[in-house]
Enzyme design. Structure first.
Site, PDB file in Angstrom:
ATOM      1  N   GLU A  73      18.747  50.473 109.895  1.00  0.00           N
ATOM      2  CA  GLU A  73      18.282  51.295 111.020  1.00  0.00           C
ATOM      3  C   GLU A  73      16.806  50.971 111.191  1.00  0.00           C
ATOM      4  O   GLU A  73      15.980  51.371 110.363  1.00  0.00           O
ATOM      5  CB  GLU A  73      18.486  52.768 110.720  1.00  0.00           C
ATOM      6  N   CYS A 117      11.370  56.611 115.432  1.00  0.00           N
ATOM      7  CA  CYS A 117      12.034  55.353 115.771  1.00  0.00           C
ATOM      8  C   CYS A 117      12.468  55.378 117.228  1.00  0.00           C
ATOM      9  O   CYS A 117      12.467  54.355 117.897  1.00  0.00           O
ATOM     10  CB  CYS A 117      13.233  55.115 114.872  1.00  0.00           C
TER      11      CYS A 117
HETATM   12  P1  NAD Z   1       8.966  49.799 106.078  1.00  0.00           P
HETATM   13  O1  NAD Z   1       9.889  48.722 106.521  1.00  0.00           O
HETATM   14  O2  NAD Z   1       7.559  49.471 105.803  1.00  0.00           O
HETATM   15  O3  NAD Z   1       9.524  50.498 104.746  1.00  0.00           O
HETATM   16  C1  NAD Z   1      10.803  51.095 104.671  1.00  0.00           C
HETATM   17  C2  NAD Z   1      11.247  51.173 103.228  1.00  0.00           C
HETATM   18  O4  NAD Z   1      11.461  49.857 102.713  1.00  0.00           O
HETATM   19  C3  NAD Z   1      10.225  51.829 102.298  1.00  0.00           C
HETATM   20  O5  NAD Z   1      10.914  52.659 101.397  1.00  0.00           O
HETATM   21  C4  NAD Z   1       9.611  50.632 101.593  1.00  0.00           C
HETATM   22  O6  NAD Z   1       9.055  50.932 100.326  1.00  0.00           O
HETATM   23  C5  NAD Z   1      10.798  49.717 101.457  1.00  0.00           C
HETATM   24  N1  NAD Z   1      10.496  48.286 101.275  1.00  0.00           N
HETATM   25  C6  NAD Z   1       9.418  47.590 101.712  1.00  0.00           C
HETATM   26  N2  NAD Z   1       9.527  46.289 101.369  1.00  0.00           N
HETATM   27  C7  NAD Z   1      10.712  46.149 100.717  1.00  0.00           C
HETATM   28  C8  NAD Z   1      11.405  45.033 100.129  1.00  0.00           C
HETATM   29  N3  NAD Z   1      10.901  43.798 100.152  1.00  0.00           N
HETATM   30  N4  NAD Z   1      12.606  45.273  99.543  1.00  0.00           N
HETATM   31  C9  NAD Z   1      13.144  46.517  99.537  1.00  0.00           C
HETATM   32  N5  NAD Z   1      12.534  47.598 100.068  1.00  0.00           N
HETATM   33  C10 NAD Z   1      11.325  47.418 100.658  1.00  0.00           C
HETATM   34  O7  NAD Z   1       9.077  50.942 107.211  1.00  0.00           O
HETATM   35  P2  NAD Z   1       8.291  52.319 107.317  1.00  0.00           P
HETATM   36  O8  NAD Z   1       6.877  52.081 107.699  1.00  0.00           O
HETATM   37  O9  NAD Z   1       8.568  53.148 106.114  1.00  0.00           O
HETATM   38  O10 NAD Z   1       9.061  53.004 108.533  1.00  0.00           O
HETATM   39  C11 NAD Z   1       8.723  52.809 109.865  1.00  0.00           C
HETATM   40  C12 NAD Z   1       9.773  51.970 110.542  1.00  0.00           C
HETATM   41  O11 NAD Z   1      11.062  52.578 110.383  1.00  0.00           O
HETATM   42  C13 NAD Z   1       9.577  51.887 112.046  1.00  0.00           C
HETATM   43  O12 NAD Z   1       9.826  50.582 112.479  1.00  0.00           O
HETATM   44  C14 NAD Z   1      10.627  52.858 112.598  1.00  0.00           C
HETATM   45  O13 NAD Z   1      10.988  52.607 113.928  1.00  0.00           O
HETATM   46  C15 NAD Z   1      11.734  52.641 111.637  1.00  0.00           C
HETATM   47  N6  NAD Z   1      12.676  53.768 111.650  1.00  0.00           N
HETATM   48  C16 NAD Z   1      13.929  53.570 112.185  1.00  0.00           C
HETATM   49  C17 NAD Z   1      14.815  54.634 112.241  1.00  0.00           C
HETATM   50  C18 NAD Z   1      16.187  54.457 112.840  1.00  0.00           C
HETATM   51  O14 NAD Z   1      17.009  55.367 112.681  1.00  0.00           O
HETATM   52  N7  NAD Z   1      16.491  53.376 113.536  1.00  0.00           N
HETATM   53  C19 NAD Z   1      14.439  55.890 111.761  1.00  0.00           C
HETATM   54  C20 NAD Z   1      13.154  56.050 111.224  1.00  0.00           C
HETATM   55  C21 NAD Z   1      12.287  54.971 111.170  1.00  0.00           C
END
Ligand code: NAD
Length: 457
Positions: free
Chosen positions: A229, A263
């Site tokens: 997501e 999001c």
């Molecule tokens: P992010 O991608 O920076 O991090 C998300 C998660 O992934 C965190 O827990 C992080 O620690 C982990 N992570 C980072 N690198 C990783 C790796 N190499 N391997 C495994 N895990 C890893 O995103 P964010 O800043 O936490 O969230 C914001 C983003 O999320 C925005 O793009 C937003 O649109 C999206 N979002 C989407 C939805 C949806 O339902 N489509 C909902 C909420 C947020």
């Protein structure tokens, strides 16, 4: 010891230090979950429902403490933190009511001595890797149906919402979910990567497109089922026949709620030329009325950004927009106070050639463009790599449906936006993701079908 520092984005103070999990700790937790999962799945579904109902009661009783924790580490205005926790109750009710019948065995056919039926088995041990912006929603969309259907969950809250994640874990355990069946792992990207190196039966991720690609690559190596997501660049179209004030109020809230860190935030607005100027005036006056302040204050509507580095992304998008001829009508810079504050910003004369209209902003800025027809609006709304939601404001439902059928997005809104219902599937297209959560399909996503062929001797 590897310590994770938790910062308050409104003050930049470090409020706690928490021990992070290294590779060995992650491996040990996954092994414990593997050992515990079968017994959990063998319990009657009614027992699991009762335990999750008790979790819901505990969340409701603890709402004020939870809201304060989230506001302190995420910077979400306190009224919005409370709103999210109330929304969690609706999700819990949905899953408690819907899971049992959704995963019931499905008789297919009996022909002579042979009977065929489908059984929905739990996946096994699944990872729930979460974002921070709606820490209750994005985690519970996964862990509620996963636990109810008999899976063990390794839950990695975002490093920016760690305390919220730990508080949720404590309440789940207090409600009766065994400690080895719902297991938090703490840390940032490297902890997430260590988790993906384990053998898992499903990975359910919420976060950015860039990280989503890494997750998909890691899952491909072990052919692990994966759901993503991801982000969005969600458009709204304001047609020629609207109540301009109501459309401005609705889209301004959709763009700026949670400081635009949703999001499904409205990220670009196309307005029919016949109402464009009146709409922009009404929109700017809405935005000027937003209260910016300490997220702990009841009256605050715009708090700090959770991730300070995002401010540079916004500055670059605005620099690019200005250089290509757009006009900043309000805001456009940091707010002069400590913390990650950026003023709510409205840009007119935006075009799809600008980063502001192409790349996810994930902050309190919005671009507005003028269009001369519904067809032009459709073309520009579809001119994106993302496909999470799209909104149309018009008095005419048939007109809205005509436009929205042409737009390639997982969710379509008529006269509303930035809205999620547990009863409907939540899915992104293109760079917005793979798979879905919520609805009955978001329950079945945590199961694998077993095809039974039974022949009586
Ligand atoms: P992010 O991608 O920076 O991090 C998300 C998660 O992934 C965190 O827990 C992080 O620690 C982990 N992570 C980072 N690198 C990783 C790796 N190499 N391997 C495994 N895990 C890893 O995103 P964010 O800043 O936490 O969230 C914001 C983003 O999320 C925005 O793009 C937003 O649109 C999206 N979002 C989407 C939805 C949806 O339902 N489509 C909902 C909420 C947020």
């Amino acid at each position: 010891m590897n310590l994770l520092s938790i910062q308050n984005p409104a003050t930049l103070e470090i409020i706690r230090r928490v021990e992070a999990d290294d590779e060995a700790a992650v491996a040990a937790k996954v092994a414990r979950a593997r050992a515990a999962q079968k017994a959990w799945s063998r319990r009657a579904i009614g027992e699991r429902i009762d335990i999750l109902r008790s979790f819901g009661d505990k969340v409701a009783a603890d709402k004020e403490r939870l809201a304060a924790i989230t506001t302190s580490e995420v910077g979400k205005p306190i009224a919005q933190s409370r709103g999210e926790i109330s929304g969690l109750a609706a999700r819990i009710d949905f899953f408690l009511e819907q899971t049992e019948w959704t995963v019931r065995d499905e008789p297919v056919v009996t022909e002579g001595a042979t009977t065929e039926h489908i059984e929905h088995e739990p996946l096994g041990v699944v990872a729930n890797i979460s974002a921070w912006n709606y820490p209750y929603f994005v985690s519970s969309n996964v862990f509620l149906p996963a636990l109810l259907t008999g899976n063990a969950v390794i839950y990695k809250p975002s490093e920016l919402a760690t305390l919220t994640g730990l508080a949720l874990s404590e309440l789940l355990h207090a409600a009766g979910v065994p400690a080895d069946v719902f297991v938090p792992v703490i840390g940032g990207g490297s902890t997430g990567a260590a988790l993906l190196a384990q053998r898992l039966d499903g990975v359910f991720f919420t976060g950015s497109y860039a990280t989503g690609q890494k997750i998909a690559e890691a899952c491909a190596r072990q052919l692990t089922r994966v759901q993503l997501e991801l982000g969005g660049k969600d458009p709204a179209y304001v047609a020629s026949d609207v109540d301009v004030k109501a459309a401005a109020a609705g889209t301004a809230d959709g763009a700026f709620y949670n400081a635009g860190q949703s999001c499904c935030a409205v990220e670009r607005i196309y307005v029919h030329e016949s109402v464009h100027d009146a709409f922009v005036d009404a929109f700017v006056s809405e935005v000027r009325g937003f209260v910016i302040g300490d997220p702990a204050d009841e009256a605050t509507y715009i708090g700090p950004l959770t991730r300070g580095a995002q401010i540079e992304v916004l500055e670059e998008q605005l620099h690019d927009a200005r250089s290509k001829g757009a006009t900043v009508l309000v805001g456009g810079a940091r707010v002069d106070r400590p913390g990650n504050y950026f003023a709510p910003t409205v840009v007119s004369g935006a075009t799809n050639a600008m980063k502001l209209m192409r790349d996810e902003s994930f902050g309190p800025v919005i671009g507005i463009a003028k269009v001369s027809s519904d067809d032009e609006a459709v073309k520009l709304m579809n001119d994106t790599e993302y496909g999470l939601t799209a909104a149309v404001y018009t008095k005419d439902r048939a007109r809205a449906e005509r436009v929205l059928r042409e737009v390639d997005a997982g969710t379509a809104y008529w006269n509303c936006c930035d809205r999620v219902s547990p009863r409907l599937p939540w899915s992104g297209r293109g760079h917005s993701g793979l798979g879905l959560t919520l609805s009955k399909y978001g329950i079945l996503a945590f199961t694998k079908p077993k095809a039974w062929h039974l022949r009586s001797p």
